[in-house]
Design an enzyme around this catalytic site. Structure first.
Site, PDB file in Angstrom:
ATOM      1  N   ILE A  51       0.862  -1.176   0.000  1.00  0.00           N
ATOM      2  CA  ILE A  51       0.000   0.000   0.000  1.00  0.00           C
ATOM      3  C   ILE A  51       0.901   1.229   0.000  1.00  0.00           C
ATOM      4  CG2 ILE A  51      -1.804   1.265   1.236  1.00  0.00           C
ATOM      5  CD1 ILE A  51      -2.622  -1.489   2.458  1.00  0.00           C
ATOM      6  N   GLU A  53       4.411  -8.002   2.717  1.00  0.00           N
ATOM      7  CA  GLU A  53       4.798  -8.957   3.756  1.00  0.00           C
ATOM      8  C   GLU A  53       4.487  -8.417   5.142  1.00  0.00           C
ATOM      9  OE1 GLU A  53       6.367  -7.975   0.946  1.00  0.00           O
ATOM     10  OE2 GLU A  53       8.298  -8.981   0.841  1.00  0.00           O
TER      11      GLU A  53
END
Length: 130
Positions: free
Chosen positions: A44, A56
């Site tokens: 994001i 992750e």
């Protein structure tokens, strides 16, 4: 279907939800908990680049916030020919909360690599040093 196909497929699906407005580099991650639950994340981006967060870390923080404490492996998917391993910050977070996870790398078509996190982060900073 291999034991990792479902995990990689979940990471590919998560990649579709990435918000990569500035770089166009969309990444998906899928983290498998010790009980077999799959928790996904996507990168994001933010206009203030330092506030961007990788797939992750989204997956790990989401799993932790949902009460998961033990993890087996993580799959990371990007649209690249070469393997796209976790960045240094993600390696540190994965190590801190997941230990020596298996890291499965894939692109949109196939698996591109498998590693143990200890090989990607050979000298981690963790609670042993505090």
């Amino acid at each position: 279907m291999s034991d990792s196909d479902q995990l990689v497929a979940a990471a590919r699906d998560a990649r579709e939800r990435a918000i990569a407005t500035y770089s166009g580099f969309r990444v998906g991650a899928a983290l498998e908990t010790a009980d077999g639950t799959i928790v996904t994340g996507c990168n994001i981006e933010n206009a203030s680049y330092g506030l961007t967060i990788c797939a992750e870390r989204v997956a790990m923080f989401k799993a932790l916030s949902e009460g998961h404490k033990k993890f087996r492996r993580v799959a990371v998917v990007a649209d690249t020919e070469a393997p796209t391993p976790p960045c240094g910050a993600c390696r540190q977070i994965l190590w801190e909360f997941g230990g020596d996870l298996e890291v499965i790398l894939a692109n949109l078509r196939r698996e591109t690599g498998r590693h143990q996190l200890k090989d990607l982060l050979p000298l981690p900073f963790d609670a042993r040093l505090l």
